[in-house]
Every structure is written in C-alpha cells, then in structure tokens.
Design a protein around this motif. Structure first.
Motif, PDB file in Angstrom:
ATOM      1  N   SER A   1       0.844  -1.198   0.000  1.00 11.24           N
ATOM      2  CA  SER A   1       0.000   0.000   0.000  1.00 11.24           C
ATOM      3  C   SER A   1       0.877   1.246   0.000  1.00 11.24           C
ATOM      4  O   SER A   1       1.896   1.307   0.701  1.00 11.24           O
ATOM      5  N   GLY A   2       0.491   2.225  -0.811  1.00 10.34           N
ATOM      6  CA  GLY A   2       1.233   3.482  -0.854  1.00 10.34           C
ATOM      7  C   GLY A   2       2.366   3.523  -1.852  1.00 10.34           C
ATOM      8  O   GLY A   2       3.105   4.506  -1.913  1.00 10.34           O
ATOM      9  N   CYS A   3       2.506   2.458  -2.688  1.00  4.59           N
ATOM     10  CA  CYS A   3       3.620   2.440  -3.647  1.00  4.59           C
ATOM     11  C   CYS A   3       3.268   3.149  -4.951  1.00  4.59           C
ATOM     12  O   CYS A   3       4.121   3.252  -5.834  1.00  4.59           O
ATOM     13  N   GLY A   4       2.027   3.608  -5.090  1.00  3.90           N
ATOM     14  CA  GLY A   4       1.646   4.363  -6.277  1.00  3.90           C
ATOM     15  C   GLY A   4       1.096   3.532  -7.417  1.00  3.90           C
ATOM     16  O   GLY A   4       0.881   4.040  -8.514  1.00  3.90           O
ATOM     17  N   LYS A   5       0.818   2.240  -7.161  1.00  3.83           N
ATOM     18  CA  LYS A   5       0.372   1.371  -8.250  1.00  3.83           C
ATOM     19  C   LYS A   5      -1.000   1.783  -8.792  1.00  3.83           C
ATOM     20  O   LYS A   5      -1.228   1.770 -10.008  1.00  3.83           O
ATOM     21  N   SER A   6      -1.932   2.165  -7.911  1.00  3.95           N
ATOM     22  CA  SER A   6      -3.253   2.603  -8.385  1.00  3.95           C
ATOM     23  C   SER A   6      -3.167   3.967  -9.074  1.00  3.95           C
ATOM     24  O   SER A   6      -3.908   4.235 -10.027  1.00  3.95           O
ATOM     25  N   THR A   7      -2.247   4.817  -8.612  1.00  2.00           N
ATOM     26  CA  THR A   7      -2.021   6.104  -9.282  1.00  2.00           C
ATOM     27  C   THR A   7      -1.570   5.871 -10.716  1.00  2.00           C
ATOM     28  O   THR A   7      -2.061   6.509 -11.660  1.00  2.00           O
ATOM     29  N   LEU A   8      -0.657   4.927 -10.908  1.00  2.00           N
ATOM     30  CA  LEU A   8      -0.170   4.610 -12.250  1.00  2.00           C
ATOM     31  C   LEU A   8      -1.297   4.076 -13.123  1.00  2.00           C
ATOM     32  O   LEU A   8      -1.444   4.471 -14.292  1.00  2.00           O
ATOM     33  N   LEU A   9      -2.136   3.205 -12.573  1.00  2.00           N
ATOM     34  CA  LEU A   9      -3.245   2.648 -13.343  1.00  2.00           C
ATOM     35  C   LEU A   9      -4.234   3.739 -13.744  1.00  2.00           C
ATOM     36  O   LEU A   9      -4.734   3.748 -14.881  1.00  2.00           O
ATOM     37  N   ARG A  10      -4.509   4.669 -12.846  1.00  2.00           N
ATOM     38  CA  ARG A  10      -5.436   5.756 -13.153  1.00  2.00           C
ATOM     39  C   ARG A  10      -4.866   6.711 -14.203  1.00  2.00           C
ATOM     40  O   ARG A  10      -5.626   7.323 -14.955  1.00  2.00           O
ATOM     41  N   MET A  11      -3.563   6.802 -14.285  1.00  2.00           N
ATOM     42  CA  MET A  11      -2.967   7.587 -15.367  1.00  2.00           C
ATOM     43  C   MET A  11      -3.102   6.859 -16.707  1.00  2.00           C
ATOM     44  O   MET A  11      -3.333   7.486 -17.735  1.00  2.00           O
ATOM     45  N   LEU A  12      -2.975   5.534 -16.696  1.00  2.00           N
ATOM     46  CA  LEU A  12      -3.227   4.768 -17.915  1.00  2.00           C
ATOM     47  C   LEU A  12      -4.673   4.940 -18.374  1.00  2.00           C
ATOM     48  O   LEU A  12      -4.953   5.026 -19.577  1.00  2.00           O
ATOM     49  N   ALA A  13      -5.595   5.007 -17.400  1.00  2.00           N
ATOM     50  CA  ALA A  13      -7.008   5.183 -17.725  1.00  2.00           C
ATOM     51  C   ALA A  13      -7.324   6.596 -18.190  1.00  2.00           C
ATOM     52  O   ALA A  13      -8.366   6.829 -18.816  1.00  2.00           O
ATOM     53  N   GLY A  14      -6.449   7.549 -17.867  1.00  2.00           N
ATOM     54  CA  GLY A  14      -6.689   8.938 -18.235  1.00  2.00           C
ATOM     55  C   GLY A  14      -7.423   9.735 -17.181  1.00  2.00           C
ATOM     56  O   GLY A  14      -7.822  10.877 -17.417  1.00  2.00           O
ATOM     57  N   PHE A  15      -7.586   9.162 -15.982  1.00  2.00           N
ATOM     58  CA  PHE A  15      -8.263   9.872 -14.888  1.00  2.00           C
ATOM     59  C   PHE A  15      -7.326  10.857 -14.187  1.00  2.00           C
ATOM     60  O   PHE A  15      -7.788  11.802 -13.550  1.00  2.00           O
ATOM     61  N   LEU A  16      -6.013  10.594 -14.258  1.00  2.00           N
ATOM     62  CA  LEU A  16      -5.002  11.467 -13.668  1.00  2.00           C
ATOM     63  C   LEU A  16      -3.965  11.804 -14.738  1.00  2.00           C
ATOM     64  O   LEU A  16      -3.736  11.020 -15.662  1.00  2.00           O
ATOM     65  N   GLU A  17      -3.319  12.948 -14.580  1.00  2.00           N
ATOM     66  CA  GLU A  17      -2.247  13.342 -15.485  1.00  2.00           C
ATOM     67  C   GLU A  17      -0.898  13.240 -14.775  1.00  2.00           C
ATOM     68  O   GLU A  17      -0.796  13.573 -13.593  1.00  2.00           O
ATOM     69  N   PRO A  18       0.145  12.799 -15.483  1.00  2.00           N
ATOM     70  CA  PRO A  18       1.482  12.817 -14.877  1.00  2.00           C
ATOM     71  C   PRO A  18       1.911  14.258 -14.578  1.00  2.00           C
ATOM     72  O   PRO A  18       1.512  15.187 -15.289  1.00  2.00           O
TER      73      PRO A  18
END
Length: 265
Positions: A44-61
C-alpha cells in the motif's frame, strides 16, 4: 516484432495539499505489449493505483508522458475499459441493462446491444441473471457483471484495480480463473493492480514489482509458466520459487521503509 500497446516515458507524479508536496511516483519507464497480461504489484502506498489511473486517463502525470500506441493519453477513452475493486454497477438498472450501458452510449441499436451483452454474460457465467438487479447478486457475481460491461464495448485494453480484493478466498480464486478464461476467448491487453503475490503470479505474463516512497519500479519479472493455468499450478515448484523471490523483494522494501521512518522520528 511485438506491437507495443502502452509506453510509459519518464513519468512522475506529485500531489500538493498546499501544506505538503508528496512524490507518489518517480521516473517510471515501462512498455506494455499488445494482448499482454501485466500485474503491478506492491505494498500500500507504492503508487500502483495512481499509475493505473494515469493509464485510464483519470489522472495526469506531473512530468513525463504515457502513450497509447502513438498517441499521448490526455483523458479517458473507449479504448480502455476499467474495473474497480468496489462494485460500480448502476443499482437502478438490471444486469442486462448494466452491460448494455456503454454500448448505448456508443449509439448501438437495441437488438445489437442485447446480442452483445447476452454473449458476454454467457462468457462470465451469468446466463439466466439478465433481469436481476445488483442488490440481488453476490459480490463475485456483481464483479462478473462489471467485467462483462467493461468488455462489451470491445476496448483495446482492460484496466483492473484490485478487482477481487473485496471477495472471500474461494470466490477470489474462481474469479481469477474465470477472468483468464474470458481473456483467452477475447484477447485484450490487461493491466491489473494487486497486492496479492499469488494472484499476480497466477494471472500475469509479467509482474512489475514496485518500490515505495516514492513509487518506482524495483524489478520486472517474466512469469515463465504455461499460459493455460489452473488452480493446481499454485503448487508447482516454479510457482513457489516466484512467490519466494517476490516475497523477498517486498519484505526488503518493508524493512527499508521501517528504517527510513525510524531515521525521521
């Protein structure tokens, strides 16, 4: 030459709460091949879901770029289907209408929508439940509907954010096998976030093991096991060796985190 579905180039992500800036991801570089099954694994907290949400386009790098094919991802799109851990079905629609929803948004006619939705419900083992409502289904059945709905629009890839995390162990194992079976029938690029080591080894072609604080790639592991897997492969010596190796990596990261926190205290 294998076709690349996603290119992740120099991606970092910072969150700014106003009082504190937090670096969630640092310098992620990684390619994902067409029709490949990739698991992103870490604590938990390693950023894996953040990375997935960027692939989905929900978040921007914050810096860097993620490409789908030759085009940078600038937002969500129908080429990417998403399945979350929570059951994101529309409670006022029955099972069939839930699966048809994306097809309706794409302008498909009623007869075509129903034909496609019925086929995917059959593939996930829910024939006969078309008229049921989400509240009448078990957790595993609801997640099957969510997978059918994500696949019905025929996306190029499927993004799974700990999709079986809320299920009991027996149902979880069944859902893993069912998902692999559906993937074989309808080949897609699949990227799955999980914290379950066995799940990652059982399902993936490659496993991206993440480091924490900030999240970065520790190692990428090729899973050289027969692709036609069933539950019995979990007792295979090769499977157990992968599990031991990855456990060692995760524990090494956890010890490092504890040392860093102790030095900050």
């Amino acid at each position: 030459m294998e076709k690349i579905m996603y290119r992740i180039k120099g991606v970092t992500k910072w969150y700014d709460s106003g009082k504190k800036k937090t670096e969630a991801l640092r310098e992620i570089n990684f390619d994902i091949r067409k029709n490949e099954f990739v698991a992103i694994l870490g604590a938990s907290g390693c950023g894996k879901s953040t990375l997935l949400r960027m692939l989905a386009g929900f978040l921007e790098p914050t810096t860097g770029t993620i490409y789908a094919g030759d085009h940078p991802i600038l937002g969500p799109g129908p080429d990417r289907g998403m399945v979350f851990q929570s059951y994101t079905l529309f409670p006022w629609l029955n099972v069939l209408k839930n699966v048809e929803y994306g097809l309706k948004e794409l302008g498909k006619k009623k007869a075509e929508r129903e034909q496609i939705a019925m086929q995917y419900l059959k593939d996930v083992g829910l024939s006969g439940f078309e008229k049921a409502y989400p509240k009448e289904l078990s957790g595993g059945m609801r997640q099957r509907v969510a997978i059918a709905r994500a696949l019905a629009t025929d996306p190029d890839s499927l993004l799974l954010d700990e999709p079986f995390g809320a299920l009991d162990a027996q149902t979880r194992g069944h859902m893993q096998e069912l998902t692999l079976d559906v993937w074989r029938k309808h080949p897609k690029t699949i990227v799955m976030v999980t914290h379950d080591i066995e799940e990652a080894i059982f399902m993936a072609d490659r496993i991206v093991v993440m480091k924490s604080h900030p999240g970065s790639i520790k190692e990428v592991i090729e899973v050289n096991l027969p692709r036609d897997r069933d539950i019995y492969i979990k007792s295979d010596p090769r499977f157990l060796q992968y599990k031991r190796d990855i456990l060692g990596m995760i524990y090494e990261e956890m010890r490092g985190d504890e040392t860093a926190l102790a030095m900050e205290a």
